[in-house]
Design a protein around this motif. Structure first.
Motif, PDB file in Angstrom:
ATOM      1  N   GLU A 144      -2.968   8.624 -11.252  1.00 44.40           N
ATOM      2  CA  GLU A 144      -4.033   9.517 -10.810  1.00 44.40           C
ATOM      3  C   GLU A 144      -3.650  10.222  -9.512  1.00 44.40           C
ATOM      4  N   GLU A 145      -2.947   9.509  -8.634  1.00 46.78           N
ATOM      5  CA  GLU A 145      -2.529  10.109  -7.370  1.00 46.78           C
ATOM      6  C   GLU A 145      -1.520  11.234  -7.610  1.00 46.78           C
ATOM      7  N   ILE A 146      -0.694  11.087  -8.648  1.00 42.37           N
ATOM      8  CA  ILE A 146       0.258  12.151  -8.996  1.00 42.37           C
ATOM      9  C   ILE A 146      -0.497  13.403  -9.422  1.00 42.37           C
ATOM     10  N   LYS A 147      -1.545  13.228 -10.218  1.00 40.91           N
ATOM     11  CA  LYS A 147      -2.357  14.372 -10.662  1.00 40.91           C
ATOM     12  C   LYS A 147      -3.038  15.052  -9.477  1.00 40.91           C
ATOM     13  N   LYS A 148      -3.420  14.261  -8.481  1.00 40.50           N
ATOM     14  CA  LYS A 148      -4.071  14.825  -7.289  1.00 40.50           C
ATOM     15  C   LYS A 148      -3.068  15.499  -6.357  1.00 40.50           C
ATOM     16  N   GLY A 149      -1.772  15.224  -6.577  1.00 36.77           N
ATOM     17  CA  GLY A 149      -0.737  15.800  -5.715  1.00 36.77           C
ATOM     18  C   GLY A 149      -0.481  15.008  -4.457  1.00 36.77           C
ATOM     19  N   THR A 150      -0.947  13.761  -4.398  1.00 36.24           N
ATOM     20  CA  THR A 150      -0.750  12.946  -3.200  1.00 36.24           C
ATOM     21  C   THR A 150       0.399  11.944  -3.357  1.00 36.24           C
ATOM     22  N   PHE A 151       1.009  11.897  -4.553  1.00 43.22           N
ATOM     23  CA  PHE A 151       2.141  11.001  -4.749  1.00 43.22           C
ATOM     24  C   PHE A 151       3.169  11.685  -5.642  1.00 43.22           C
ATOM     25  N   GLU A 157       0.839  -1.214   0.000  1.00 45.02           N
ATOM     26  CA  GLU A 157       0.000   0.000   0.000  1.00 45.02           C
ATOM     27  C   GLU A 157       0.869   1.257   0.000  1.00 45.02           C
ATOM     28  N   ILE A 158       1.853   1.285  -0.895  1.00 43.32           N
ATOM     29  CA  ILE A 158       2.781   2.412  -0.967  1.00 43.32           C
ATOM     30  C   ILE A 158       2.062   3.717  -1.274  1.00 43.32           C
ATOM     31  N   GLY A 159       0.893   3.632  -1.913  1.00 43.89           N
ATOM     32  CA  GLY A 159       0.129   4.835  -2.231  1.00 43.89           C
ATOM     33  C   GLY A 159      -0.377   5.570  -1.018  1.00 43.89           C
ATOM     34  N   GLU A 160      -0.356   4.923   0.166  1.00 43.25           N
ATOM     35  CA  GLU A 160      -0.821   5.546   1.403  1.00 43.25           C
ATOM     36  C   GLU A 160       0.298   6.269   2.139  1.00 43.25           C
ATOM     37  N   MET A 161       1.529   6.200   1.635  1.00 39.66           N
ATOM     38  CA  MET A 161       2.654   6.820   2.338  1.00 39.66           C
ATOM     39  C   MET A 161       2.568   8.343   2.276  1.00 39.66           C
TER      40      MET A 161
END
Length: 448
Positions: free
Chosen positions: A286-293, A240-244
């Protein structure tokens, strides 16, 4: 990385003799002329073992032992002395020394003691790895084209140390893929450590990954190793690296680039040799576009992209997976479970939004609740076997299961129309009363 040993000895001849002998065994050996210099070396680098004289100018061996246990708890300390006695040896061992040697000593005996301690150290690390992975090693089952492609990719990447990003829906088996990559690699006999980034609060995750020094924060009563240090020479899975959190993503990027970490509260980098695998069910683009990754971390992680197919994309594997899980649960209960043709057809036709995990959970439930080891269609959950009000023309159900659903629906309607009169219901259905009774028993339908 070779085994690293530090020899702290103020007597020059003894120091040179011990250092040369240990180096001759193939170990990396550094030397320090006193306890103060030895402590500086330990704070700057990482050692597997420290061999120290007890009586030295400045910081003596016993004080050095206490300092090592605080700043490098995984490092073993062996104390040497020419003035020892039983009481002194017992005190040193109580304080945490791994061994106590009286001078003069035989160099071959020293080699034996050092090798024994290194072996014990490796076993301890291996135990942590096995405990961490307990219950996670399961085979990757499937002969479908998507699974064969995945297995071929795994066999290709096991011979490298490149970072891999494993992506797929929840329940597809990303952790099993990561375990397969590790246990088929040349690091298979080294630690395999898993960290679920979503299960640990962000403020604690840094300490969990990189460790912390004594006093780094409230409650940090001793120096603690992080997962990266425990995984040294092996593999770490960041699930779950996307939660870091973003602030940790920056530090992880540096770890990947520099191959070194810093404990929380520490000021000295610690070199590591770890293969990093990451897994996520999120769409990181998508997380990169949201600014969370972070985009730079994403490209650094995706050296080798691995996509785990969903179960609906490999339906051909459902029978084999079902047999495997039924055998697994059967062994636990001392029974042999099987699926009827209709039940197997219904499972094959179900889309399984929860993927393999959902299939496993359903089969475990059936082995507990089904009245007999031979599992029938009516034992399945209603969403799988179908029910009134559900269309049998969804394209998502097998023909045999669709026929069974339609039969069950017609029988229920006929019984409802005749207020439970089986003879009248059989006439409406165009079958014999005996045939109706058999089908009612098969589908678990009561007259009322």
């Amino acid at each position: 990385m070779n085994t690293r040993i530090l020899v702290a000895e103020d007597e020059e001849i003894m120091r040179i003799t011990v250092v040369d002998h240990l180096r001759h065994q193939g170990w990396h050996v550094d030397a320090a002329t006193n306890g103060t210099d030895a402590l500086e070396c330990i704070q700057k680098g990482s050692y597997d073992l420290v061999l120290s004289d007890i009586r030295m100018p400045g910081l003596d061996g016993e004080k050095l032992l206490l300092e090592v246990k605080q700043c490098a708890p995984r490092t073993e300390v062996v104390l040497m002395t020419a003035y020892g006695n039983t009481e002194s040896a017992v005190n040193c061992l109580k304080q945490g020394a791994a061994d106590y040697i009286l001078k003069p000593f035989d160099l071959d005996d020293l080699t034996f003691r050092v090798q024994r301690l290194l072996n014990i150290q490796a076993i301890k690390i291996r135990c942590v790895s096995l405990e961490n992975c307990c219950g996670q090693r399961q085979p990757l089952i499937g002969s479908s084209a998507p699974m064969q492609q995945l297995l071929n990719l795994i066999s290709q990447i096991t011979q490298t140390d490149s970072t891999a990003l494993i992506q797929g829906e929840s329940g597809t088996g990303k952790e099993l893929v990561a375990a397969a990559i590790h246990y088929e690699s040349r690091r298979a006999d080294k630690p395999y450590i898993r960290v679920n980034c979503a299960a640990i609060p962000g403020e604690l995750l840094e300490s969990e990954l990189f460790g912390h020094e004594k006093g780094a924060f409230t409650g940090a009563e001793q120096t603690t190793l992080g997962k990266f240090e425990l995984a040294d020479q092996g593999t770490i899975l960041l699930d779950e690296i996307g939660e870091m959190p973003l602030n940790l993503q920056v530090k992880l990027l540096r770890v990947l680039q520099e191959q070194e970490i810093e404990r929380v509260g520490g000021n000295a980098p610690i070199p590591i040799n770890v293969r990093v695998l990451c897994a996520t069910a999120r769409n990181l683009s998508e997380e990169i576009k949201k600014g969370t990754f972070r985009e730079d971390l994403y490209y650094r992680l995706q050296v080798i992209p691995v996509t785990v197919p969903s179960l609906r994309d490999r339906r051909e594997d459902i029978p084999a997976l079902s047999r495997y899980f039924l055998q697994q649960f059967g062994r636990e209960r001392g029974l042999t479970f099987t699926l009827s043709t209709e039940a197997a057809a219904a499972l094959n036709g179900y889309p399984f939004p929860g993927n393999v995990r959902e299939l496993k959970n359903i089969l475990e439930r059936l082995t507990v609740l089904a009245p007999a080891p031979h599992i029938q269609l009516w034992d399945l959950p209603v969403e799988i076997r179908g029910g009134e009000g559900q269309s049998t023309e969804t394209g998502e159900i097998n023909l045999a299961a669709a026929v069974a659903v339609a039969e069950k629906l017609c029988i229920r309607r006929a019984l409802k129309k005749t207020s439970g009169n089986r003879t009248a219901a059989a006439e409406i259905l165009g079958i014999s009363r005996k045939n109706l009774w058999e089908k009612m028993k098969q589908y678990g339908i009561k007259s009322s």
